[in-house]
Design a protein around this motif. Structure first.
Motif, short mmCIF file in Angstrom:
data_model
loop_
_atom_site.label_atom_id
_atom_site.label_comp_id
_atom_site.label_asym_id
_atom_site.label_seq_id
_atom_site.Cartn_x
_atom_site.Cartn_y
_atom_site.Cartn_z
N SER A 352 1.03 -1.31 -0.23
CA SER A 352 -0.34 -0.32 -0.30
C SER A 352 0.61 0.92 -0.47
CB SER A 352 -1.10 -0.23 1.56
OG SER A 352 -1.83 -0.97 1.40
N PRO A 353 0.50 2.19 -0.30
CA PRO A 353 0.98 3.82 -1.09
C PRO A 353 1.20 4.29 0.73
CG PRO A 353 -0.24 3.98 -1.55
CD PRO A 353 -0.58 2.23 -1.30
N PHE A 354 1.65 5.33 0.85
CA PHE A 354 1.80 6.13 1.68
C PHE A 354 2.26 8.06 1.09
CE2 PHE A 354 6.36 5.36 2.02
CZ PHE A 354 7.04 6.54 2.20
N ALA A 355 1.60 8.42 1.78
CA ALA A 355 1.49 9.68 0.88
C ALA A 355 2.30 10.65 2.31
CB ALA A 355 0.18 10.66 0.55
N GLY A 359 3.35 16.58 -0.31
CA GLY A 359 2.95 16.71 -1.53
C GLY A 359 3.60 15.03 -2.78
N ARG A 360 4.12 14.57 -2.36
CA ARG A 360 4.43 12.92 -2.46
C ARG A 360 3.89 11.78 -2.58
NH1 ARG A 360 11.04 14.05 -1.24
NH2 ARG A 360 11.73 15.56 -2.36
N ILE A 361 3.77 11.05 -3.01
CA ILE A 361 3.32 9.67 -2.92
C ILE A 361 3.78 8.30 -2.97
CG2 ILE A 361 1.03 8.12 -3.75
CD1 ILE A 361 -0.80 10.05 -4.02
N TYR A 362 3.90 7.65 -2.32
CA TYR A 362 5.44 6.80 -2.48
C TYR A 362 4.62 5.31 -3.15
CZ TYR A 362 9.53 9.80 -1.19
OH TYR A 362 10.24 10.83 -0.44
N PHE A 363 4.71 4.39 -4.05
CA PHE A 363 4.75 3.35 -4.30
C PHE A 363 5.68 2.09 -3.60
CE2 PHE A 363 1.58 6.08 -6.63
CZ PHE A 363 0.27 5.51 -6.41
N ALA A 364 6.11 2.71 -2.83
CA ALA A 364 7.22 1.65 -2.24
C ALA A 364 6.75 -0.06 -1.13
CB ALA A 364 7.43 2.59 -1.06
N ALA A 366 9.97 -3.18 -1.10
CA ALA A 366 11.47 -3.64 -1.39
C ALA A 366 12.07 -4.33 -2.70
CB ALA A 366 11.82 -4.40 -0.42
N GLY A 367 10.88 -3.80 -3.69
CA GLY A 367 10.77 -4.22 -4.56
C GLY A 367 11.17 -2.90 -5.74
N LYS A 368 10.69 -2.62 -6.81
CA LYS A 368 10.00 -1.73 -7.54
C LYS A 368 9.60 -0.58 -6.56
CE LYS A 368 11.71 -0.09 -11.65
NZ LYS A 368 11.37 -0.92 -13.11
N THR A 369 9.93 1.09 -6.56
CA THR A 369 9.14 1.90 -5.60
C THR A 369 9.40 2.86 -6.71
OG1 THR A 369 9.68 0.95 -3.88
CG2 THR A 369 9.22 3.46 -4.37
N TYR A 370 7.79 3.37 -6.72
CA TYR A 370 8.17 5.49 -7.61
C TYR A 370 7.38 6.06 -6.97
CZ TYR A 370 8.42 1.56 -12.14
OH TYR A 370 8.35 1.25 -12.99
N PHE A 378 -0.12 13.08 -14.35
CA PHE A 378 0.79 12.10 -14.01
C PHE A 378 2.08 12.83 -14.38
CE2 PHE A 378 3.49 8.17 -15.15
CZ PHE A 378 3.56 7.48 -14.15
N GLU A 379 3.36 12.52 -12.91
CA GLU A 379 4.28 12.80 -13.03
C GLU A 379 4.90 11.80 -11.96
OE1 GLU A 379 7.35 16.44 -11.56
OE2 GLU A 379 5.15 16.83 -11.56
N VAL A 380 6.08 10.99 -12.59
CA VAL A 380 7.49 10.35 -11.53
C VAL A 380 8.52 11.14 -11.27
CG1 VAL A 380 8.51 8.24 -12.07
CG2 VAL A 380 5.97 8.37 -12.95
N LEU A 381 8.64 11.20 -10.42
CA LEU A 381 9.82 12.30 -9.42
C LEU A 381 10.73 10.73 -9.18
CD1 LEU A 381 8.03 13.73 -6.28
CD2 LEU A 381 8.30 14.44 -9.20
N ALA A 382 10.31 9.62 -9.43
CA ALA A 382 11.44 8.72 -9.16
C ALA A 382 11.41 6.76 -9.66
CB ALA A 382 12.47 9.04 -7.80
N THR A 383 12.16 6.57 -9.37
CA THR A 383 12.01 5.11 -9.96
C THR A 383 13.37 4.55 -8.49
OG1 THR A 383 10.74 5.40 -12.00
CG2 THR A 383 11.86 2.94 -11.01
N ASN A 384 12.98 3.30 -7.97
CA ASN A 384 14.28 2.89 -7.11
C ASN A 384 13.58 1.53 -7.09
OD1 ASN A 384 15.54 5.31 -5.98
ND2 ASN A 384 13.05 5.68 -5.66
N ASP A 385 15.24 0.72 -7.18
CA ASP A 385 14.61 -0.73 -7.18
C ASP A 385 15.83 -1.72 -6.72
OD1 ASP A 385 13.96 -3.48 -7.36
OD2 ASP A 385 14.21 -3.39 -9.25
#
Length: 415
Positions: A352-355, A359-364, A366-370, A378-385
């Motif tokens: 589940s995401p957190f905000a 003004g950011r929403i983390y779809f976080a 331990a795998g792929k995070t946006y 729609f605007e992606v600020l960062a991608t992590n894996d």
């Protein structure tokens, strides 16, 4: 695309984060005491959390701590002050553990073993370790799928343990415990007309109230307590209805015909959004009524939202939802109109995401995070894996993000 006047957007955004001003900073802004945080809605008072991290280079990885090898355990970490807690389980033999780590460096402080309850699972799709524990700063309350709940103090000592008397859970006990005043509440909706919600005394474990719900079928979602018209109400999402209950007694206040199962309700701007999580109808309701509000308070509905076992979140007048296949979708809260629907490769539809309040929403996970902008555009600020598979949601505390992988617990942020 949904369109909202600027002033209305600001009003709804302020409402989404109004709890920050009302909460004690030490108890809430710095802690993540239960599934989806201090409100159970995925809101964080934190600002300027890290946008990028890299497990291979160590960039913005404050520490990682190994989690003992176990079986499927989807519970999320929780944080209080200088301690972070996670559960882990094994299936053969059946064993339940609560681990405590230091937030400063990831050192494991203790491992508390909880004797399993009476339920033996033959279908292990949900496993014994789905529920996320919760804490009031004195004890950690841990629930496991063998139908047992226990209170463990901050030194790792068991204070009390209770077996859940009625257990006819579908696949698994998936709901996480939540706290209300001096009780820890557990949704035990199940099969065979034996559903109930029980409130345990935090000091003794004795049952304070036990509300029978024979008309309610099984669910795996976690209730949320919000303020409605100045009074606390507990929102539950069941297989046939979205409901509002009195958390003091478990008494049913209102209900709306809906499909529920795995996703927890979202609340913001005075409205409740709920969908199944397993795929099905979504509803948005005004929760200020009494009795059956299906015809009177239903604001809008969507016939079909695909499966996504994560929970939705409402921020700034919009509902954000992940679902199969790797989709993040944004609905206008006032109308249900789709603002955007984008496919993001390998995004988790379980975590589940957190905000955050900036003004950011983390779809976080331990795998792929946006990390995306909280906006109808729609605007992606960062991608992590990080590269570890797990279905657990993240926790946030003191400008750090805690995510659970299959092998390690990670603390993301400055060392």
């Amino acid at each position: 695309m949904a369109s909202f006047p600027l002033q209305k957007k600001r009003t709804l955004a302020l409402a989404a984060f109004a709890w920050i001003a009302c909460c004690d900073g030490a108890a809430f802004a710095e802690n993540w005491p239960q599934f989806r945080g201090p409100t159970g809605l995925g809101f964080s008072a934190e600002k300027e959390l890290p946008l990028t991290w890299n497990a291979k280079t160590g960039d913005n990885i404050a520490w990682k701590a190994p989690i003992p090898k176990g079986d499927s355990c989807y519970s999320s970490p929780i944080v209080w002050a200088d301690k972070v807690f996670v559960t882990y389980v094994t299936n053969q033999p059946v064993a339940h553990h609560l681990l405590c780590f230091a937030t400063a460096d990831g050192k494991q402080l203790w491992d508390a073993t909880i004797e399993p309850g009476p339920l033996i699972l033959h279908d292990l799709r949900g496993g014994y370790g789905a529920p996320t524990p919760c804490t009031d700063g004195n004890r950690v309350y841990a629930v496991f799928g063998s139908a047992v709940i226990a209170a463990i103090d901050f030194t790792g000592k068991q204070v009390w343990r209770k077996e859940i008397e009625n257990y006819a859970f579908d696949v698994a006990l998936g709901s996480s415990p939540i706290l209300f005043e001096k009780t820890v509440i557990l949704d035990c909706d199940q099969t065979g007309k034996t559903s109930h919600i029980a409130a345990f005394d935090t000091e003794t474990g004795e049952i304070k109230w036990d509300a029978k719900r024979p008309e309610t079928a099984y669910t795996h979602s976690t209730p949320v307590i919000v303020q409605i018209a100045g009074k606390p109400e507990m929102l539950t999402s069941g297989t046939a209805a979205l409901q509002g209950l009195d958390p003091n007694t478990g008494k049913l206040i209102w209900w709306c015909a809906a499909q529920g199962d795995s996703a927890s309700p979202a609340y913001g701007g005075g409205l409740v959004y709920s969908d199944s999580g397993r795929g099905g109808k979504a509803v948005c309701v005004d929760p200020t009524g009494d009795g059956d509000i299906t015809k009177t308070n239903l604001k809008w509905q969507i016939r079909q939202v695909p499966e996504g076992l994560s929970s939705p979140i409402i921020v700034g007048g919009f509902v954000y939802r992940t679902h199969a296949p790797e989709i993040v979708k944004c609905f206008g809260l006032a109308t249900g109109d789709v603002a955007f629907s984008e496919r993001l490769a390998s995004i988790s539809t379980w975590a589940s995401p957190f905000a955050t309040s900036d003004g950011r929403i983390y779809f976080a996970s331990a795998g792929k995070t946006y990390v995306v902008r909280a906006s109808e555009k729609f605007e992606v600020l960062a991608t992590n894996d990080i590269g570890e598979e797990n279905r657990a949601s993240a926790a946030v505390s003191n400008r750090h993000i805690f995510v659970r992988g299959d092998k390690n617990l990670y603390c993301i942020g400055k060392k």
